[in-house]
Design a protein around this motif. Structure first.
Motif, short mmCIF file in Angstrom:
data_model
loop_
_atom_site.label_atom_id
_atom_site.label_comp_id
_atom_site.label_asym_id
_atom_site.label_seq_id
_atom_site.Cartn_x
_atom_site.Cartn_y
_atom_site.Cartn_z
N HIS A 119 23.60 63.15 38.59
CA HIS A 119 24.57 63.56 37.57
C HIS A 119 24.31 62.71 36.32
N PRO A 120 23.16 62.95 35.69
CA PRO A 120 22.69 62.02 34.66
C PRO A 120 23.68 61.80 33.53
N VAL A 121 24.37 62.84 33.14
CA VAL A 121 25.27 62.67 31.99
C VAL A 121 26.52 61.88 32.39
N ILE A 122 26.95 62.01 33.63
CA ILE A 122 28.06 61.17 34.10
C ILE A 122 27.58 59.71 34.19
N ALA A 123 26.33 59.54 34.57
CA ALA A 123 25.78 58.17 34.62
C ALA A 123 25.84 57.52 33.23
N THR A 124 25.66 58.31 32.18
CA THR A 124 25.75 57.71 30.84
C THR A 124 27.17 57.23 30.57
N VAL A 125 28.16 57.96 31.10
CA VAL A 125 29.55 57.54 30.91
C VAL A 125 29.79 56.22 31.66
N ILE A 126 29.25 56.13 32.86
CA ILE A 126 29.40 54.89 33.64
C ILE A 126 28.74 53.73 32.90
N ARG A 127 27.54 53.97 32.41
CA ARG A 127 26.84 52.90 31.71
C ARG A 127 27.58 52.49 30.44
N ARG A 128 28.16 53.46 29.76
CA ARG A 128 28.93 53.09 28.56
C ARG A 128 30.14 52.26 28.94
N ALA A 129 30.79 52.65 30.06
CA ALA A 129 31.95 51.88 30.49
C ALA A 129 31.55 50.43 30.70
N VAL A 130 30.36 50.21 31.28
CA VAL A 130 29.91 48.85 31.56
C VAL A 130 29.42 48.18 30.28
N ARG A 131 28.54 48.85 29.56
CA ARG A 131 27.87 48.20 28.44
C ARG A 131 28.74 48.07 27.20
N GLU A 132 29.55 49.08 26.96
CA GLU A 132 30.32 49.07 25.71
C GLU A 132 31.76 48.62 25.92
N ILE A 135 24.73 55.51 23.66
CA ILE A 135 25.23 56.74 24.28
C ILE A 135 24.66 56.87 25.69
N GLN A 136 23.34 56.74 25.80
CA GLN A 136 22.71 56.94 27.09
C GLN A 136 22.75 55.67 27.94
N GLY A 137 22.97 54.53 27.31
CA GLY A 137 23.02 53.28 28.07
C GLY A 137 21.68 52.87 28.62
N LYS A 138 20.59 53.36 28.02
CA LYS A 138 19.26 53.06 28.55
C LYS A 138 18.55 51.99 27.74
N GLY A 139 18.67 52.06 26.42
CA GLY A 139 18.05 51.03 25.59
C GLY A 139 16.54 50.99 25.70
N ILE A 140 15.94 52.15 25.71
CA ILE A 140 14.48 52.22 25.88
C ILE A 140 13.77 52.14 24.54
N ILE A 141 14.39 52.65 23.51
CA ILE A 141 13.72 52.68 22.21
C ILE A 141 14.06 51.41 21.44
N ALA A 142 13.08 50.88 20.76
CA ALA A 142 13.31 49.68 19.94
C ALA A 142 12.48 49.81 18.67
N ALA A 143 12.87 49.01 17.68
CA ALA A 143 12.07 48.96 16.46
C ALA A 143 10.97 47.94 16.68
N VAL A 144 9.77 48.28 16.29
CA VAL A 144 8.67 47.32 16.36
C VAL A 144 8.11 47.09 14.96
N HIS A 145 7.43 45.99 14.81
CA HIS A 145 6.88 45.54 13.53
C HIS A 145 8.00 45.27 12.53
N ARG A 146 7.58 44.90 11.33
CA ARG A 146 8.56 44.57 10.31
C ARG A 146 8.27 45.33 9.05
N SER A 147 9.26 45.22 8.15
CA SER A 147 9.03 45.67 6.80
C SER A 147 8.58 47.13 6.74
N TYR A 148 7.61 47.40 5.89
CA TYR A 148 7.15 48.77 5.67
C TYR A 148 6.53 49.35 6.93
N GLN A 149 6.13 48.47 7.84
CA GLN A 149 5.46 48.95 9.05
C GLN A 149 6.42 49.25 10.20
N VAL A 150 7.71 49.11 9.97
CA VAL A 150 8.66 49.32 11.07
C VAL A 150 8.52 50.72 11.65
#
Lengths: 570, 899
Positions: free
Chosen positions: B394-407, B164-179
């Motif tokens: 215009h941060p929310v319009i920027a998300t639309v631009i990023r979606r156009a590119v990324r998605e 949605i935001q086109g930022k990709g800042i959050i990720a899952a770290v570790h594995r299994s029960y520790q994710v």
């Protein structure tokens, strides 16, 4: 000229083959020297083969000094493990196999393309160039080859899906992310005969119309990676690539990346987590393009089938599981190593005929097949033939070929705990069942082996285990409870003993065993006291010993040290 | 669309082919519970709560991701399904910190609801309660916190941040029960997270939450939908209120933002609760502003203004309307100035941002607004962004631009002197020299013509003036343009090809184009480019000026401009004037009034004596502040209506306390011409009143009686005199609002302009030649200075700088300086620098960064204590009278060791 070959696979090198070959290289003589892959006799590494005209002799447990004397003509009979005239202490280890995939392993120099070609290498590819993709696929279908990664999906059918998928860009993948504890078939194949895998991939690429391919290989297999890259470069130089670009992609050590959708994500640079199928890889696999993914051993079968024909392949194995299968024998077996047998061979033949039986001649208890996803097959089912129909009927799976042999001292609850600990650690954490459910199973097993099991634990393990199998996304989650369910099926009494009597019948779970001194048989020799690392054994020479239970860590050193069997483990 | 028959729970249904089991069941009214699924996200299929039995399948199938097949037999509530579902939720609860008693998410928590629905009380649960040691909460972000103990690993936050935001800042770290979810190498604040809070809103539990607890349970607060008070995107927000205080803000899942907000939208509205809000009127007595009653204040204004008008005539009075207040209030304000005072001296800060857009696009197309809608951007095949740092402004319009590119695979071309964040997503980045915009656009058009990529059919049928225009274009070869702009000729060619040949190309621009002495020329060039290629008049194409302030579009629309009445009807046209004289019942001046900078000059020269400012802060926002200050000081009488005692208000003779956006009804018009509702969320503090009520009293006191019962009544009057708003009435705006032109009560509004013909009939090409900026670097002032906005603050900071979280992100001003320049001048990152121009000098902190080119300096203008506008040039575009805020010459010196 005589030829000397040193087994320089990872197993050989870790046993000291590097020093052997170095010694020979530094003292050149009237012979040609070369490295070769693993011939499978890992239990007597390092190996040195002498080829003199038509005669072949393999020596085991070779030291640099011994190698030099062999090079200068000696024939140390004690070290002779195999020879083509039938001599050798372990000649039957090889004679009892049917080496089709392993035909070149330990025979040719894996870095030499000429060696490979001399054995008929790349003839199959040339033949494939003359065929239509449909004809190649038909050969695969007729051969009945099934995926050697463990699931046994018909290879020809798989290829036909990818071949008929719409789209220009297609990918071909070789899954070399061999992760099962105790499994090393694929590593040895790549290290010993990399061109066979590459040639198989080229044939598959032609069959499905792929121009690009990846070999996803564990980073823990640096030698295999090196051999593959070398082989790809050589094949390209000799014009065998024909526009098919292969790359080696190293995995970063996640077991789950052996699952094909997770493997694709990993190659794409994403976190290696499985995704739902459909879409199937044949439609949308790597980079959402049609993709064919086979295991190392499967590809290695391909050139042989094309060159020798469907009939020759089907002469081996069973109607539904034709051909051979490579197994990695490990655990409490005398001759651990790689063995290739025709499908349908009984387990007992592998354990006793090839493996030479159980170490110290203890009682054979069970084998674990298919690694942590597999299951336990007890001794009374050891005549089960290894094929894709019979093994699953026992509750285990064929798997990729890991076969861990267990003896009377192996606690089956603890074995289940060991494998579950592995899968818990390797779960990607995506599905709730696998992430949390397996953890709860593990916690329960840990309690049972610690002597804190409860009556309700067994039904709990069974119920949740089945739910995890039923509700998980990928092969890892869907099979993780197998070790528990099969051991519960065949060794329920051991669970009950742990829970009800707080005893470990195999004498393996430390929390449940006790070492004491039998004063009747103790000769007060102090050997046990000397062996104890924590000074838990008291008593002087001539004075019957006793063990301080508070200090004892249950390591068993005293038990092993006592020459009079005066230490009681119970 | 084909349909197939499936059997669900023993009954046959005909459903849409290609749907998943979950979608198909939902469409026929069968509810299947979900946790990791969210309609705005791609499907992950990881929680397995939605599992169902499908006949013929070995295992249970996740309904959210399993596609239906013809004659599929599904059981959604069989004992096996229910047992598995209970087990899953049970497992989740067993690994969850069930601190519901004190969790902010209680009442809104989806896990809690699931447990409740399944009746999973402690006695019926198979798994022992989580006894893991509780992990540390990551509260390093200024606005949010992550509590791993409450995380159910659904990965909705990861997908929201990426998809949605086109930022990709959050990720899952570790594995299994520790994710765990993570942002940044060690902690959240190490990441590029800018605090939009999309992850908080989408988190099903309390794992991701506002850092500062609202202290209010969700069921105790009242929710009111309204429009954001910051930028021109016009995000719809749900404001949660308890006991007269704003406690929480969430994004509303409707156009134009569909649930998203930026950091200011979600966390930047606490200023309404500020103790510094003006609560009473103030009148200057003996040089000091003292509290007064409304009667005293209004009386004082009426008397003083009457005196000025009597002595010097109505043109000695001027009014600054506001892009921050509602349409209704701006309408009344200009009506008061025009009909009540009798002058057209009314303008507002649109003069400083998009005056050149209004002038240029009106000349080229006949209408000076964003041609297309925000949502269309997502499906544009090519987006050309120039002079807009969209992610910050215009941060929310920027998300639309990023979606156009990324998605959706759109090609993004960024033309900007700075390496703005969108460059990360761009196919091409063209770094032009500041002020060379006409040149590079002419160059692109030269390529389009010479490579025969122009749209001859469109040009022939839809436009005029092409031949004249071509004469100029011929001279701008890419090589010549490279000399002027420094853009490599081949890059320019590549950009021209992509833009011209894409199925749909959309141009986005903002202040980087407009704030030049050639602002109108730049805008005309943009229009030329779109017409030359026919990239206008269709969905996902067009010329899209992003309007800066929340209601700058509306303030212009309703006539807060010196030359036009509401709806851009010219004051100089007799027929128009007569219409308004009739409507307003007073004779009106035929003479266009003064623009913002002209007013400032006229004050200095004594031509204007009395000034009424509604919600503007020229003491920070206008160019050449020393001059502004001198002018305001020379005013005979200054009135300021505002919510805070701003830098401008302290200079006033009378200060009137106004209600904020959250304390009134009314409308804003966002950048895509959408008229959207403001609702009263809170009562105004103290004696503060809405601007429209103040204006009514003020106008009445000054002799032009005004009386309205509500903002809705005012809009009805606007509709009656403003053709483009002819069908706009509050009762029609309850849903998505209306996009003008909306000429009558049945008109559905207009999604994109110039569909079959331009507003002016044919589109007009203008030949535009290149001229240099007014002030270029020289030996004395060797650096090129540009100014602009940053994400964390807004305009003069009167609102945003009263928000703690925003100040934590951006505590003060700075100057972006290229590291090579910094090194050469002995400046260190974070150290002090003196920046001086011919007009003034400020001290600020050095930010050494390669975002700016060597020889260039960028300073955000929000910070009054180091006001960039002390340095800027007030040279004007001759047509639109917009000052050249984007280019000035300056010098840099290492400043003293002041701490």
């Amino acid at each position: 000229m005589r030829k000397l070959l040193v087994g320089t696979g990872t197993c050989g090198l870790s046993a000291g083959a590097g020093k052997v070959i170095e010694a020979l290289r530094n003292n050149p003589g009237e012979y040609e020297l070369s490295g070769t892959g693993c011939i499978g006799m890992c239990f007597v590494e390092p190996l040195l083969e002498v080829r003199d005209g038509d005669s072949r002799r393999i020596y085991g447990e070779v030291t640099p000094e011994l190698a030099l004397s062999i090079a200068s003509g000696a024939d140390p009979v004690d070290n002779l493990v195999w020879s083509d005239d039938g001599r050798g202490s372990h000649a039957d280890f090889l004679e009892k196999q049917d080496r089709l995939v392993l035909r070149n392993c330990g025979v040719i120099n894996p870095d030499s393309m000429d060696d490979y070609i001399a054995t008929g290498g790349y003839e199959a590819l040339r033949m494939a160039w003359e065929m239509t993709p449909g004809e190649i696929i038909q050969i695969m279908k007729d051969s009945g080859l099934r995926g050697r990664g463990g699931a046994g999906f018909p290879t020809g059918m798989k290829w036909s899906f990818a071949a008929s998928a719409a789209g220009e860009d297609k990918y071909i993948i070789c899954n070399a992310d061999e992760g099962d504890p105790g499994a090393f078939m694929d590593r040895s194949i790549i290290e010993g005969d990399p061109h066979a895998v590459i040639e198989g991939m080229f044939i598959a690429a032609r069959a499905i119309g792929a121009a690009n391919g990846y070999i996803y290989c564990r980073a823990e297999y640096p030698l295999a990676v090196k051999r593959l890259e070398n082989a790809i470069a050589q094949a390209g130089e000799r014009g065998f690539a024909q526009g098919v670009h292969l790359k080696v992609k190293m995995g970063a050590g996640a077991f789950v990346c052996g699952e094909e959708t997770a493997l694709f994500r990993s190659i794409e640079g994403k976190r290696g987590m499985p995704t739902f199928r459909p879409p199937y890889p044949a439609e949308k696999g790597l980079f959402a393009k049609p993709t064919n993914n086979n295991n190392v051993e499967t590809y290695a079968c391909v050139p042989w089938i094309v060159r020798n024909g469907v009939k020759a392949f089907r002469e081996r194995g069973t109607e539904k599981s034709p051909g051979t299968k490579v197994f990695a024998l490990a655990g409490k077996v005398k001759r651990g190593g790689l063995a290739e047998v025709a499908m349908g061979t009984p387990i007992r033949h592998l354990v006793f005929g090839i493996g030479g039986g159980i170490k110290k001649d203890k009682a054979f208890k069970a084998v674990q097949m298919g690694g942590p996803s597999g299951g336990c097959i007890p001794e009374h089912l050891a005549d089960t033939p290894v094929d894709f129909e019979s093994i699953p009927a026992t509750g285990a799976i064929m798997g990729s070929g890991g076969m861990v042999v267990m003896d009377e001292t192996s606690c089956m609850v603890d074995i289940a705990r060991f494998f579950l600990n592995f899968t818990c650690d390797e779960s990607c954490g995506k599905c709730t069942f696998c992430r949390v459910g397996n953890r709860r199973l593990l916690e329960t097993l840990e309690r049972i082996t610690a002597g804190e099991g409860r009556e309700e634990d067994i039904p709990f393990l069974e119920t949740l285990g089945r739910q995890i199998i039923d509700g998980s996304l990928c092969g890892l989650g869907q099979t993780a409870p197998n070790p528990i369910l099969t051991t519960l099926r065949y060794f329920r009494n051991e669970y009950e003993a742990h829970i009800q009597e707080k005893k470990c019948p195999a004498g393996s779970c430390r929390a449940l065993i006790k070492f004491t001194v039998n004063p009747e048989t103790c000769k007060a020799c102090t050997l046990c006291a000397k062996a104890c690392p924590v000074n838990a054994v008291s008593g002087q020479r001539g004075q019957v010993h006793s063990i301080d239970q508070h200090k004892c860590t249950k390591c068993g050193a005293c038990y092993d040290a006592c020459p009079f069997d005066a230490i009681i483990r119970e | 669309m084909h349909s197939v028959t499936i059997n669900v729970d023993g009954k046959d249904y005909t459903v849409r082919e290609g749907a998943t089991i979950h979608e198909a069941c939902g469409e026929v009214g069968i509810h299947i519970p979900v946790l990791c699924y969210h309609p705005r996200l791609k499907i992950a299929g990881n929680c397995r709560v939605c599992c169902v039995e499908v006949e013929g399948c070995r295992t249970l199938m996740p309904a959210c991701v399993t596609p239906i097949t013809p004659n599929m037999v599904v059981r959604t509530g069989s004992p096996k399904v229910m047992q598995a579902r209970k087990t899953i939720v049970d497992l989740l609860l067993a690994a969850h910190n069930c601190d519901c008693l004190v969790c902010d998410a209680a009442g809104a928590c989806e896990l809690q609801k699931m447990a409740y629905d399944l009746g999973l009380d402690r006695r019926s649960r198979a798994f022992y309660v989580c006894d893991d040691e509780l992990p540390e909460v990551d509260s390093s972000s200024p606005v949010l916190q992550y509590d791993p103990s409450k995380c159910i690993q659904c990965t909705r936050c990861i997908r929201a941040c990426g998809e949605i935001q086109g930022k990709g800042i959050i990720a899952a770290v570790h594995r299994s029960y520790q994710v765990e979810m993570a942002a940044g190498i060690h902690q959240w604040s190490d990441s590029r997270c800018d605090g939009c809070g999309e992850c908080i809103q989408i988190c099903p539990t309390g794992a991701l939450s506002e850092k500062v607890s609202s202290g209010v349970r969700i069921w105790e607060a009242e929710k009111v939908r309204t429009s954001c008070a910051y930028c021109g995107v016009g995000c719809q927000l749900d404001m949660w209120v308890r006991d007269g205080r704003l406690v929480k803000v969430t994004g509303a899942d409707v156009v134009p933002n569909f649930g998203s907000t930026c950091v200011k939208g979600r966390f930047g509205h606490t200023f309404v609760n500020s103790e510094e809000r003006l609560k009473t009127p103030f009148v200057r007595l003996n040089g000091v502003l003292v509290e007064a009653t409304w009667e005293e204040a209004i009386g004082e204004i009426a008397t003083r203004m009457a005196k000025i008008r009597d002595e010097h005539g109505p043109d000695a009075i001027a009014g600054l309307a506001s892009a921050r207040v509602s349409n209704e209030e701006n309408y009344l304000f200009q009506k008061m100035i025009r009909a009540g005072v009798g002058t057209n001296n009314v303008d507002h800060c649109a003069r400083l941002c998009h005056a050149s857009t209004v002038a240029g696009l009106a000349a080229a197309f006949g209408s000076g607004a964003m041609t297309n809608s925000i949502a269309e951007l997502e499906h544009a095949k090519c987006i050309l962004v120039t002079g807009s740092n969209t992610t910050e402004t215009h941060p929310v319009i920027a998300t639309v631009i990023r979606r156009a590119v990324r998605e959706h695979g759109a090609k993004l071309i960024v033309v900007d002197p700075r390496r703005i964040d969108l460059v990360d997503n761009a196919t091409l980045w063209l770094r032009q020299r500041n002020g060379s915009d006409v040149a590079w656009m002419n160059g692109m058009m030269n390529v389009i013509v010479s490579e025969n990529l122009l749209n001859r059919e469109f040009i022939a049928e839809r436009t005029e003036g092409f031949d004249e225009f071509m004469k100029v274009i011929e001279r701008f070869t890419p090589e010549r343009v490279e000399e002027i702009s420094t853009i490599p000729a081949d890059l320019l060619r590549e950009a021209a090809r992509i833009y011209a040949t894409a199925e749909s190309s959309s141009i986005i621009y903002s202040m980087g184009i407009t704030q030049h002495i050639t602002g109108t020329d730049n805008v005309l060039s943009v229009a030329n480019l779109a017409m030359l290629t026919g990239q206008i008049g269709r969905p996902s194409t067009g010329v899209n000026p992003l309007r800066g302030q929340n209601n700058v579009q509306g303030a212009c629309d309703v006539g807060a401009l010196p030359n036009v009445y509401p709806g851009y009807q010219q004051v100089a046209v007799d027929a128009v004037r007569e219409k308004f004289e009739k409507a307003w019942g007073r004779p009106l001046s035929p003479k266009p009034g003064l623009t913002v900078v002209e007013m400032v000059n006229a004050l200095e020269h004594g031509k204007v004596k009395g000034l009424i400012i509604m919600g503007e802060n020229p003491m920070v926002s206008d160019p050449n502040l020393s001059h502004v200050e001198k002018s305001l000081d020379s005013a005979e009488f200054l009135v300021v209506m505002d919510i805070f005692m701003t830098e401008t208000a302290v200079k006033a003779d009378v200060v009137l306390p106004a209600a904020s956006f959250a304390e009134k009804e009314g409308t804003f018009t966002n950048t895509e011409r959408r008229v959207i509702l403001l609702r009263e969320v809170l009562p105004p503090p103290g004696q503060a009143r809405t601007d429209w009520e103040i204006i009514c009293d003020l106008s009445t006191a000054m002799g032009y009686p005004m009386h309205y019962n509500s903002a809705s009544d005012i809009m009805d009057e606007i509709a009656s005199v403003t053709p483009i708003y002819g069908g706009v009435h509050h009762k029609r705006l309850q849903g998505d609002g209306l996009q003008w032109p909306c000429p009558d009560a049945n008109h559905p509004g207009t999604v994109y302009l110039h569909k079959d013909k331009f507003s002016r009939g044919k589109g007009l090409f203008h030949p535009v030649d290149f001229i240099h900026p007014d002030e270029m670097p020289d030996e004395e002032y060797p650096f090129l200075l540009s100014t602009g906005r940053i994400l964390f603050h807004y305009h003069t900071g009167s609102m945003s700088r009263r928000v703690d979280a925003l100040n934590e992100y951006a505590p003060g001003g700075y100057a972006e300086i290229h590291p090579a320049d910094a090194e050469r001048l002995g400046l260190v990152d974070g150290g002090l620098v003196r920046v001086s121009s011919r007009r003034g000098s400020i001290e600020t902190r050095v930010m050494a960064t390669e975002r700016v080119a060597e020889g260039s300096v960028f300073i955000p203008f929000h910070f009054a204590e180091a006001a960039a506008n002390l340095l800027t040039n007030d040279a004007l575009d001759p047509k639109a009278k917009i000052p050249e805020l984007k280019v000035a010459a300056c010098k840099l010196e290492k400043a003293g060791s002041r701490r």
